[in-house]
Design a protein around this motif. Sequence first.
Motif, PDB file in Angstrom:
ATOM      1  N   ASN A 106      -6.367  10.519  -2.802  1.00 24.65           N
ATOM      2  CA  ASN A 106      -5.388  11.428  -3.032  1.00 24.65           C
ATOM      3  C   ASN A 106      -3.975  11.200  -2.365  1.00 24.65           C
ATOM      4  OD1 ASN A 106      -6.638  12.636  -5.099  1.00 24.65           O
ATOM      5  ND2 ASN A 106      -7.643  14.069  -3.578  1.00 24.65           N
ATOM      6  N   PHE A 107      -4.143  10.275  -1.092  1.00 22.48           N
ATOM      7  CA  PHE A 107      -2.802  10.206  -0.409  1.00 22.48           C
ATOM      8  C   PHE A 107      -2.530   8.767   0.014  1.00 22.48           C
ATOM      9  CE2 PHE A 107      -6.037  11.629   2.825  1.00 22.48           C
ATOM     10  CZ  PHE A 107      -5.751  10.666   3.894  1.00 22.48           C
ATOM     11  N   THR A 108      -3.546   7.883  -0.105  1.00 18.11           N
ATOM     12  CA  THR A 108      -3.480   6.439   0.294  1.00 18.11           C
ATOM     13  C   THR A 108      -4.062   5.497  -0.430  1.00 18.11           C
ATOM     14  OG1 THR A 108      -3.099   4.925   1.989  1.00 18.11           O
ATOM     15  CG2 THR A 108      -5.023   6.480   2.268  1.00 18.11           C
ATOM     16  N   THR A 109      -3.629   4.416  -0.514  1.00 20.44           N
ATOM     17  CA  THR A 109      -4.446   3.252  -1.046  1.00 20.44           C
ATOM     18  C   THR A 109      -5.035   2.320   0.181  1.00 20.44           C
ATOM     19  OG1 THR A 109      -2.530   1.832  -1.160  1.00 20.44           O
ATOM     20  CG2 THR A 109      -3.210   3.080  -3.407  1.00 20.44           C
ATOM     21  N   ILE A 110      -4.653   2.639   1.409  1.00 21.98           N
ATOM     22  CA  ILE A 110      -4.839   1.888   2.731  1.00 21.98           C
ATOM     23  C   ILE A 110      -6.508   2.106   3.045  1.00 21.98           C
ATOM     24  CG2 ILE A 110      -4.510   1.742   5.071  1.00 21.98           C
ATOM     25  CD1 ILE A 110      -1.537   2.563   4.233  1.00 21.98           C
ATOM     26  N   ALA A 111      -7.153   1.244   3.239  1.00 22.17           N
ATOM     27  CA  ALA A 111      -8.413   1.372   3.610  1.00 22.17           C
ATOM     28  C   ALA A 111      -8.414   1.737   5.211  1.00 22.17           C
ATOM     29  CB  ALA A 111      -9.242   0.047   3.539  1.00 22.17           C
ATOM     30  N   PRO A 112      -8.659   3.017   5.530  1.00 24.68           N
ATOM     31  CA  PRO A 112      -8.658   3.419   6.968  1.00 24.68           C
ATOM     32  C   PRO A 112      -9.642   2.602   7.968  1.00 24.68           C
ATOM     33  CG  PRO A 112      -9.752   5.219   5.676  1.00 24.68           C
ATOM     34  CD  PRO A 112      -9.406   3.912   4.971  1.00 24.68           C
ATOM     35  N   ILE A 113      -9.302   2.447   9.237  1.00 27.33           N
ATOM     36  CA  ILE A 113     -10.102   2.124  10.299  1.00 27.33           C
ATOM     37  C   ILE A 113     -11.004   3.306  11.024  1.00 27.33           C
ATOM     38  CG2 ILE A 113     -10.105   0.810  12.328  1.00 27.33           C
ATOM     39  CD1 ILE A 113      -8.143  -1.021  11.030  1.00 27.33           C
ATOM     40  N   ALA A 114     -11.799   3.361  11.456  1.00 28.29           N
ATOM     41  CA  ALA A 114     -12.276   4.680  12.099  1.00 28.29           C
ATOM     42  C   ALA A 114     -12.740   4.162  13.352  1.00 28.29           C
ATOM     43  CB  ALA A 114     -13.376   5.255  11.448  1.00 28.29           C
ATOM     44  N   GLN A 115     -12.630   4.909  14.700  1.00 29.11           N
ATOM     45  CA  GLN A 115     -13.392   4.705  15.975  1.00 29.11           C
ATOM     46  C   GLN A 115     -13.888   6.041  16.459  1.00 29.11           C
ATOM     47  OE1 GLN A 115     -11.484   1.859  18.642  1.00 29.11           O
ATOM     48  NE2 GLN A 115     -11.340   3.379  20.181  1.00 29.11           N
ATOM     49  N   VAL A 116     -14.908   5.702  17.426  1.00 22.41           N
ATOM     50  CA  VAL A 116     -15.457   6.808  18.007  1.00 22.41           C
ATOM     51  C   VAL A 116     -15.220   6.654  19.443  1.00 22.41           C
ATOM     52  CG1 VAL A 116     -17.237   8.316  18.693  1.00 22.41           C
ATOM     53  CG2 VAL A 116     -17.225   7.352  16.353  1.00 22.41           C
ATOM     54  N   SER A 117     -14.463   7.652  20.060  1.00 18.64           N
ATOM     55  CA  SER A 117     -14.245   7.184  21.601  1.00 18.64           C
ATOM     56  C   SER A 117     -14.561   8.395  22.346  1.00 18.64           C
ATOM     57  CB  SER A 117     -12.695   7.147  21.988  1.00 18.64           C
ATOM     58  OG  SER A 117     -12.376   6.025  21.151  1.00 18.64           O
ATOM     59  N   ALA A 134       0.905  -1.390  -0.060  1.00 24.40           N
ATOM     60  CA  ALA A 134      -0.004   0.028  -0.089  1.00 24.40           C
ATOM     61  C   ALA A 134       0.868   1.187   0.024  1.00 24.40           C
ATOM     62  CB  ALA A 134      -1.083  -0.136   1.142  1.00 24.40           C
ATOM     63  N   SER A 135       0.272   2.234  -0.249  1.00 19.42           N
ATOM     64  CA  SER A 135       1.061   3.656  -0.561  1.00 19.42           C
ATOM     65  C   SER A 135       0.258   4.688   0.562  1.00 19.42           C
ATOM     66  CB  SER A 135       1.017   4.288  -1.527  1.00 19.42           C
ATOM     67  OG  SER A 135      -0.119   4.357  -2.208  1.00 19.42           O
ATOM     68  N   PHE A 136       1.164   5.682   1.244  1.00 22.06           N
ATOM     69  CA  PHE A 136       0.629   6.604   1.912  1.00 22.06           C
ATOM     70  C   PHE A 136       1.607   7.881   1.743  1.00 22.06           C
ATOM     71  CE2 PHE A 136      -0.080   8.939   5.658  1.00 22.06           C
ATOM     72  CZ  PHE A 136      -1.441   8.781   6.077  1.00 22.06           C
ATOM     73  N   ASP A 137       1.060   8.838   1.480  1.00 26.42           N
ATOM     74  CA  ASP A 137       1.634   9.930   1.116  1.00 26.42           C
ATOM     75  C   ASP A 137       1.684  11.132   2.277  1.00 26.42           C
ATOM     76  OD1 ASP A 137       2.855  12.499   0.106  1.00 26.42           O
ATOM     77  OD2 ASP A 137       2.134  12.481  -1.898  1.00 26.42           O
ATOM     78  N   ALA A 145       3.445  13.488   3.122  1.00 34.13           N
ATOM     79  CA  ALA A 145       3.732  14.875   2.721  1.00 34.13           C
ATOM     80  C   ALA A 145       2.340  15.397   2.409  1.00 34.13           C
ATOM     81  CB  ALA A 145       4.631  15.311   1.677  1.00 34.13           C
ATOM     82  N   TYR A 146       1.402  14.910   1.466  1.00 34.08           N
ATOM     83  CA  TYR A 146       0.179  15.219   1.068  1.00 34.08           C
ATOM     84  C   TYR A 146      -0.710  15.404   2.369  1.00 34.08           C
ATOM     85  CZ  TYR A 146      -4.152  15.589  -1.238  1.00 34.08           C
ATOM     86  OH  TYR A 146      -5.250  16.075  -1.901  1.00 34.08           O
ATOM     87  N   TYR A 147      -0.754  14.194   3.160  1.00 29.22           N
ATOM     88  CA  TYR A 147      -1.606  14.072   4.149  1.00 29.22           C
ATOM     89  C   TYR A 147      -1.373  15.609   4.939  1.00 29.22           C
ATOM     90  CZ  TYR A 147      -4.056  11.788   8.243  1.00 29.22           C
ATOM     91  OH  TYR A 147      -4.668  11.469   9.339  1.00 29.22           O
ATOM     92  N   ASP A 148       0.002  15.624   5.600  1.00 28.73           N
ATOM     93  CA  ASP A 148       0.138  16.659   6.387  1.00 28.73           C
ATOM     94  C   ASP A 148      -0.270  18.110   5.923  1.00 28.73           C
ATOM     95  OD1 ASP A 148       1.091  15.085   8.145  1.00 28.73           O
ATOM     96  OD2 ASP A 148       3.264  15.397   7.615  1.00 28.73           O
ATOM     97  N   ALA A 149       0.235  18.379   4.649  1.00 31.26           N
ATOM     98  CA  ALA A 149       0.047  19.664   3.707  1.00 31.26           C
ATOM     99  C   ALA A 149      -1.247  20.004   3.186  1.00 31.26           C
ATOM    100  CB  ALA A 149       1.239  20.008   2.808  1.00 31.26           C
ATOM    101  N   THR A 150      -1.950  18.872   3.001  1.00 31.38           N
ATOM    102  CA  THR A 150      -3.244  19.237   2.254  1.00 31.38           C
ATOM    103  C   THR A 150      -4.602  18.590   2.970  1.00 31.38           C
ATOM    104  OG1 THR A 150      -2.059  19.261   0.238  1.00 31.38           O
ATOM    105  CG2 THR A 150      -4.577  18.870  -0.030  1.00 31.38           C
ATOM    106  N   HIS A 151      -4.385  17.186   3.254  1.00 31.83           N
ATOM    107  CA  HIS A 151      -5.565  16.736   4.033  1.00 31.83           C
ATOM    108  C   HIS A 151      -5.952  17.080   5.372  1.00 31.83           C
ATOM    109  CE1 HIS A 151      -8.862  13.855   4.158  1.00 31.83           C
ATOM    110  NE2 HIS A 151      -8.026  13.428   5.541  1.00 31.83           N
ATOM    111  N   ILE A 152      -5.078  17.446   6.137  1.00 31.91           N
ATOM    112  CA  ILE A 152      -5.380  17.780   7.489  1.00 31.91           C
ATOM    113  C   ILE A 152      -5.623  19.177   7.444  1.00 31.91           C
ATOM    114  CG2 ILE A 152      -4.297  18.410   9.864  1.00 31.91           C
ATOM    115  CD1 ILE A 152      -4.926  15.331   9.154  1.00 31.91           C
ATOM    116  N   PRO A 153      -5.251  20.111   6.794  1.00 29.91           N
ATOM    117  CA  PRO A 153      -5.799  21.647   6.573  1.00 29.91           C
ATOM    118  C   PRO A 153      -7.231  21.386   6.096  1.00 29.91           C
ATOM    119  CG  PRO A 153      -3.358  21.600   5.928  1.00 29.91           C
ATOM    120  CD  PRO A 153      -3.601  20.003   6.149  1.00 29.91           C
TER     121      PRO A 153
END
Length: 103
Positions: free
Chosen positions: A89-100, A14-17, A19-27
Motif C-alpha cells: 500500500n505504500f511502496t514498490t520497493i522490496a525491503p531489506i530486513a536485518q535482525v540485530s 520505485a515509489s514510497f508514500d 505520508a501513508y507509511y507514517d500515518a497508517t503503516h507504523i501505527p
Amino acid sequence: MVIFSVLYPATPGASFDQAYYDATHIPLVKDAFGSSGLKDVQVFVGVSAPDGGPAPFVAMAHLAFEDAAAMQASLAGPRGGEVMADVANFTTIAPIAQVSTRD
C-alpha cells in the motif's frame, strides 16, 4: 533487546508514500505487535549519503523487541501477515530486513 530493522533501498523508478507509511503503516505495526513484545519503533528518512550524494535508503524502521521470542511471536503471530501485506500500500520497493541485538 532485539532490533528488527527494515530498510527501503533507493531504487530508480520505485515509489514510497512516506505520508501513508507514517500515518497508517507504523501505527498498524505498533497496534499489531505491541501486545507481543514490541517496545519501540524508530523511523528514519534518508536525506543523503555522507558525501552529499543521494541517500542509499529512502527510509528505515527499527523495531525494538524484548527478546528474540517476542520478535518471532510478533512476526509469525496472527497479525504478522496483515502488517506484511500492507507494504504494497505504500511502496514498490522490496525491503531489506536485518535482525540485530542491542545491549
